[in-house]
Design an enzyme around this catalytic site. Structure first.
Site, PDB file in Angstrom:
ATOM      1  CE1 TYR A   1      -4.031   2.013   0.370  1.00  0.00           C
ATOM      2  CE2 TYR A   1      -2.533   3.441   1.592  1.00  0.00           C
ATOM      3  CZ  TYR A   1      -3.740   3.253   0.925  1.00  0.00           C
ATOM      4  OH  TYR A   1      -4.622   4.283   0.806  1.00  0.00           O
TER       5      TYR A   1
ATOM      6  CG  ASP B   1      -1.916  17.958 -21.491  1.00  0.00           C
ATOM      7  OD1 ASP B   1      -1.251  16.904 -21.455  1.00  0.00           O
ATOM      8  OD2 ASP B   1      -3.138  17.980 -21.671  1.00  0.00           O
TER       9      ASP B   1
ATOM     10  NE  ARG C   1     -12.562  15.012 -29.182  1.00  0.00           N
ATOM     11  CZ  ARG C   1     -12.385  14.568 -27.933  1.00  0.00           C
ATOM     12  NH1 ARG C   1     -11.208  14.249 -27.488  1.00  0.00           N
ATOM     13  NH2 ARG C   1     -13.408  14.466 -27.104  1.00  0.00           N
TER      14      ARG C   1
ATOM     15  CG  PHE D   1      -7.860  17.569 -23.953  1.00  0.00           C
ATOM     16  CD1 PHE D   1      -8.036  17.040 -25.225  1.00  0.00           C
ATOM     17  CD2 PHE D   1      -8.165  16.764 -22.861  1.00  0.00           C
ATOM     18  CE1 PHE D   1      -8.503  15.744 -25.402  1.00  0.00           C
ATOM     19  CE2 PHE D   1      -8.626  15.467 -23.031  1.00  0.00           C
ATOM     20  CZ  PHE D   1      -8.794  14.959 -24.310  1.00  0.00           C
ATOM     21  CB  THR D   2     -12.670  17.385 -23.396  1.00  0.00           C
ATOM     22  OG1 THR D   2     -11.778  16.268 -23.335  1.00  0.00           O
ATOM     23  CG2 THR D   2     -13.107  17.584 -24.852  1.00  0.00           C
TER      24      THR D   2
ATOM     25  CG  PHE E   1     -17.077  14.351 -25.768  1.00  0.00           C
ATOM     26  CD1 PHE E   1     -16.871  15.459 -24.968  1.00  0.00           C
ATOM     27  CD2 PHE E   1     -16.195  13.287 -25.676  1.00  0.00           C
ATOM     28  CE1 PHE E   1     -15.801  15.505 -24.085  1.00  0.00           C
ATOM     29  CE2 PHE E   1     -15.123  13.326 -24.796  1.00  0.00           C
ATOM     30  CZ  PHE E   1     -14.934  14.442 -23.994  1.00  0.00           C
TER      31      PHE E   1
ATOM     32  CE  LYS F   1      -4.358  10.419 -24.104  1.00  0.00           C
ATOM     33  NZ  LYS F   1      -5.150  10.443 -22.852  1.00  0.00           N
TER      34      LYS F   1
HETATM   35  N1  F0G Z   1      -4.569  15.948 -22.106  1.00  0.00           N
HETATM   36  C1  F0G Z   1      -4.599  15.546 -23.377  1.00  0.00           C
HETATM   37  C2  F0G Z   1      -3.899  16.350 -24.420  1.00  0.00           C
HETATM   38  C3  F0G Z   1      -5.295  14.384 -23.724  1.00  0.00           C
HETATM   39  O1  F0G Z   1      -5.318  13.988 -24.995  1.00  0.00           O
HETATM   40  C4  F0G Z   1      -5.959  13.644 -22.704  1.00  0.00           C
HETATM   41  C5  F0G Z   1      -6.730  12.460 -23.025  1.00  0.00           C
HETATM   42  C6  F0G Z   1      -5.897  14.103 -21.404  1.00  0.00           C
HETATM   43  C7  F0G Z   1      -5.179  15.263 -21.143  1.00  0.00           C
HETATM   44  C8  F0G Z   1      -6.595  13.410 -20.261  1.00  0.00           C
HETATM   45  O2  F0G Z   1      -5.945  12.262 -19.915  1.00  0.00           O
HETATM   46  O3  F0G Z   1      -7.607  10.460 -20.449  1.00  0.00           O
HETATM   47  O4  F0G Z   1      -5.612  10.026 -19.014  1.00  0.00           O
HETATM   48  O5  F0G Z   1      -7.492  11.386 -18.158  1.00  0.00           O
HETATM   49  N2  F0G Z   1      -7.087  12.183 -24.180  1.00  0.00           N
HETATM   50  C9  F0G Z   1      -7.793  11.002 -24.623  1.00  0.00           C
HETATM   51  C10 F0G Z   1      -8.113  11.141 -26.081  1.00  0.00           C
HETATM   52  C11 F0G Z   1      -8.977  10.645 -23.800  1.00  0.00           C
HETATM   53  O6  F0G Z   1      -8.776  10.245 -26.595  1.00  0.00           O
HETATM   54  O7  F0G Z   1      -7.693  12.102 -26.709  1.00  0.00           O
HETATM   55  P1  F0G Z   1      -6.714  10.966 -19.364  1.00  0.00           P
END
Ligand code: F0G
Length: 456
Positions: A71, A214, A381, A123-124, A448, A257
């Protein structure tokens, strides 16, 4: 050009499912025309995302067996911490279950109600956490990023004039940090130049404003710098990455990624105070500060993936595969965002379906049509992903209305790319008779993911 064959061979395979058009029609209706709601079993080639979809290497799988599932104080955490310190150069590391966990910690630790956060396109999840913590987001990316035809080599760059204007307008004390994404996902996986990172550093340093990367696809960004920026062709990806990070105060990371793993993330910083605050918060949202929601084996695989990700032969083959698909589409005049970015082809759905209004969701429509044709899964997108304005309640209407074909790392072959291109050709040929969609269910957050549609 020397060819970019993969510097690995395949040791284990996973069968794919082939479906009939009738089966796909049924699956698509059940999913409300939203590719996020399809079952993976009903998908043939899955280009929904490059997130968590990589194939791990034999070394990473071997590392999984070395998971120390204590842990507290897992050996694998210290390996991961060292890898991040070595390759990214930051002092303090807080592990999280994935990128958005790190975004939550950074946003909560750094943002006060009424603050402003500039970024190179949104980014979303990142913007969500910034707004949720009380900030207003401002897009300060260069104008070329919003133009699908512009061939600017670093379309992800920050426009220094836009950033300066924002500082003049709201005051430096209202800007806790600049959020610099590399590469820029929503702009088509477009890179940021080293010169731009340096210039943003110089500008913000004058006002005491911090920079958080990021860093989700920062190694992919490093390849573009090596290829396109003067003075970097002889530098290794690792050297480029270290220098790039040196112009920032820290980073959030989705390890799903660049790190070639299926789960994991982190926040890193050079700021002791912010670190203390984030380490306090991590135990509330993620888990103890030496695992942050990951198993020991996940952290081990990630530490090994970090080393593998800076291998230039791997990175050339990875981005080379995306370019290969782009070249095929180009031959057939299929419209997409140029130049080809790091992780995906972004189809230009407005150019694809000029007859559809943005309110009829052209990019969502294109993803649905591609799935129907061949079982290939892409992602919207555009206006759906952009969500609603928090104040007016109206849709954000992004200039870019894109459908993303995202290429997982080390997963598909060149022949798969041929199949994708052929299916898109068929969808393109049928474009004039294609109708749009109507949204019939809209979730409140990050709509989305779960929105549902019907055919008009
Ligand atoms: N920043 C970027 C540029 C991303 O592309 C993503 C995730 C995140 C942050 C968030 O990271 O998913 O580990 O919480 N992108 C995925 C995509 C979901 O399909 O583009 P996460």
């Amino acid at each position: 050009r020397r060819s970019w064959a993969e510097p690995w061979k395949i040791k284990m395979v996973e069968p794919l499912t082939v479906t009939t058009r009738e089966e796909r029609q049924k699956a698509l209706e059940e999913a409300g025309y939203n590719t996020f709601l399809l079952r993976s079993e009903d998908v043939y080639i899955d280009l929904l995302t490059d997130s968590g979809t990589s194939a791990m290497s034999d070394r990473q799988w071997a590392g999984m067996m070395l998971g120390d599932e204590a842990y507290a104080g897992s050996r694998n955490f210290y390996h991961l911490e060292t890898a991040i310190q070595t390759y990214y150069g930051y002092k303090y590391v807080v592990p999280t279950h994935q990128g958005r966990g790190a975004e939550n910690l950074l946003s909560q630790a750094a943002i006060r109600l009424g603050d402003h956060v500039p970024g190179n396109m949104y980014f979303t999840t990142t913007r969500f956490h910034q707004e949720h913590a009380g900030a207003t987001f401002h897009d300060v990316i260069i104008d070329e990023a919003h133009d699908t035809a512009s061939l600017h080599p670093f379309k992800g760059n920050i426009d220094l004039d836009k950033l300066q204007r924002l500082i003049d307008q709201v005051g430096a004390d209202k800007i806790p940090y600049v959020c610099l994404a590399v590469t820029v996902n929503m702009a088509g996986g477009q890179p940021v130049s080293m010169a731009n990172a340096r210039a943003v550093r110089e500008l913000t340093a004058r006002y005491g404003i911090k920079i958080y990367l990021d860093a989700t696809r920062a190694v992919e960004n490093a390849l573009f710098i090596q290829e396109r920026e003067e003075g970097y062709s002889d530098k290794s990806l690792a050297e480029i990455l270290r220098e790039f990070c040196s112009y920032s105060d820290g980073a959030t990371m989705s390890g799903k990624k660049d790190h070639l793993v299926n789960i994991g993330g982190w926040l890193a910083t050079n700021d002791r105070e912010l670190f203390e605050e984030a380490r306090n918060l991590v135990v509330v949202y993620e888990g103890l500060h030496t695992y942050g929601g990951m198993a020991g084996r996940d952290m081990e695989a990630m530490a090994i993936g970090i080393e593998e990700s800076v291998n230039v032969d791997y990175m050339r083959s990875r981005i080379g595969q995306v370019r290969y698909l782009g070249d095929l589409l180009d031959q057939w005049g299929i419209p997409f965002m140029k130049p080809v970015g790091g992780h995906a082809i972004f189809l230009d759905a407005r150019a694809f379906y000029p007859q559809l209004e943005q309110d009829q969701f052209p990019a969502q429509t294109l993803a649905a049509e591609l799935y129907l044709d061949s079982g290939i899964r892409a992602m919207e997108r555009g206006i759906v992903s952009a969500g609603r304005d928090q104040v007016t309640g109206d849709h954000h209407r992004p200039k870019l209305e894109l459908t993303r074909l995202t290429i997982p790392r080390r997963v598909y072959t060149q022949a798969h790319m041929d199949v994708v291109a052929e299916s898109l050709k068929a969808v393109y040929e049928a474009r004039e008779s294609t109708r749009g969609l109507r949204m019939v269910y809209e979730p409140k957050y990050l709509r989305f993911f779960q929105a549902r549609f019907e055919r008009l």
